[in-house]
Design an enzyme around this catalytic site. Structure first.
Site, PDB file in Angstrom:
ATOM      1  N   SER A 192     -40.010  36.226 -58.319  1.00  0.00           N
ATOM      2  CA  SER A 192     -39.139  35.533 -57.362  1.00  0.00           C
ATOM      3  C   SER A 192     -38.558  36.521 -56.355  1.00  0.00           C
ATOM      4  CB  SER A 192     -37.990  34.836 -58.091  1.00  0.00           C
ATOM      5  OG  SER A 192     -38.434  33.705 -58.787  1.00  0.00           O
TER       6      SER A 192
ATOM      7  N   HIS B  73     -29.497  32.096 -58.692  1.00  0.00           N
ATOM      8  CA  HIS B  73     -30.863  32.360 -58.236  1.00  0.00           C
ATOM      9  C   HIS B  73     -31.002  32.153 -56.733  1.00  0.00           C
ATOM     10  CE1 HIS B  73     -35.305  32.063 -58.024  1.00  0.00           C
ATOM     11  NE2 HIS B  73     -35.284  32.797 -59.132  1.00  0.00           N
TER      12      HIS B  73
ATOM     13  N   ASN C  16     -21.882  43.793 -41.387  1.00  0.00           N
ATOM     14  CA  ASN C  16     -20.542  43.614 -41.937  1.00  0.00           C
ATOM     15  C   ASN C  16     -20.054  44.808 -42.751  1.00  0.00           C
ATOM     16  OD1 ASN C  16     -22.274  43.297 -44.074  1.00  0.00           O
ATOM     17  ND2 ASN C  16     -21.457  41.330 -44.769  1.00  0.00           N
TER      18      ASN C  16
ATOM     19  N   ASP D  98     -22.046  38.125 -47.080  1.00  0.00           N
ATOM     20  CA  ASP D  98     -23.370  38.589 -46.688  1.00  0.00           C
ATOM     21  C   ASP D  98     -24.286  37.431 -46.282  1.00  0.00           C
ATOM     22  OD1 ASP D  98     -23.606  41.312 -46.526  1.00  0.00           O
ATOM     23  OD2 ASP D  98     -24.058  41.597 -48.638  1.00  0.00           O
TER      24      ASP D  98
ATOM     25  N   ALA E  79     -48.225  28.947 -55.989  1.00  0.00           N
ATOM     26  CA  ALA E  79     -48.836  30.180 -55.490  1.00  0.00           C
ATOM     27  C   ALA E  79     -50.357  30.120 -55.596  1.00  0.00           C
ATOM     28  CB  ALA E  79     -48.296  31.378 -56.261  1.00  0.00           C
TER      29      ALA E  79
ATOM     30  N   ASP F 197     -34.720  26.352 -53.332  1.00  0.00           N
ATOM     31  CA  ASP F 197     -34.220  27.057 -54.511  1.00  0.00           C
ATOM     32  C   ASP F 197     -32.999  26.311 -55.039  1.00  0.00           C
ATOM     33  OD1 ASP F 197     -33.392  29.410 -56.274  1.00  0.00           O
ATOM     34  OD2 ASP F 197     -35.024  30.317 -55.129  1.00  0.00           O
TER      35      ASP F 197
END
Length: 223
Positions: free
Chosen positions: A180, A37, A51, A14, A140, A5
């Site tokens: 996505s 993205h 967290n 995170d 895909a 990506d």
């Protein structure tokens, strides 16, 4: 999980504990630290659970490998090149990354098709975005690739893809939509399946996911 990506924000609280490695196969803008993205997709797959802030990914214990093969344009959209994608896929194959998330799509490319076929033959689970058209986008559309999203025609593997909370660069959060997003959810579930049963093949995982699709309120969803 290899996230092919744009650049992931490696400093985001995170994502920092989950990002095992980050490679840049674009080097178009060497100073770029994070892009929207890639950061969103990575967080949907494996955002940290312990967290007490932000969000939790589908597979919060997954080890993420950021493979930057795309870049963010000034208009906010994204672009990739065959060369950068090929380099990222080759790295993933050589390092035997078990799950590859390809939240992207475009015209057929013989080199990329060959690399993805090699990844599948080596045992990788490849999940790619169906796209926003009736027919699946490449890659895909390739045999063996798990196509996620694009469920209006009832053919893509369904997963959440509308207004989903995700991490954004700079300790921020944002809502994202599209196939996505569905791809990241499916890749996260594939990672969970492999964590529970590492011996599963890509075909077995694909079959298990397809068999888990049920219809609720007239809409297909993963059970």
């Amino acid at each position: 999980v290899g996230v092919v990506d744009s650049a992931i924000d490696a400093r985001h609280s995170d994502l920092a504990p989950r990002l095992a490695e980050a490679r840049d196969f674009v080097a178009r803008e060497p100073g770029e630290a994070a892009e929207a993205h890639g950061t969103a997709v990575a967080s949907l797959i494996g955002a940290e659970a312990g967290n007490a802030r932000g969000m939790v990914g589908v597979a919060p214990g997954a080890e993420l490998v950021g493979l930057r093969a795309c870049w963010q344009r000034p208009d906010g959209g994204g672009s990739c090149s065959s060369f950068s994608l090929a380099r990222a896929l080759n790295f993933a194959i050589l390092n035997r990354i078990r799950v590859l998330n390809l939240s992207l799509g475009g015209p057929p490319d013989p080199l990329l098709a060959e690399l993805i076929e090699t990844a599948l033959a080596e045992g990788a689970v490849v999940v790619a975005a169906w796209g926003e058209q009736p027919e699946p986008a490449f890659p895909a559309s390739l045999p063996g690739v798990i196509a996620a999203g694009g469920v209006d025609g009832g053919r893509g593997l369904p997963a959440p893809e509308v207004d989903v909370l995700s991490a954004a660069p700079g300790e921020a959060y944002n809502y994202v939509s599209g196939s996505s997003v569905a791809t990241a959810h499916v890749a996260g579930v594939a990672a969970l399946l492999l964590a529970a049963r590492p011996e599963l093949t890509s075909a077995e995982i694909s079959h298990a996911l397809a068999a888990s699709v049920v219809t609720r309120d007239g809409q297909p969803t993963l059970d």
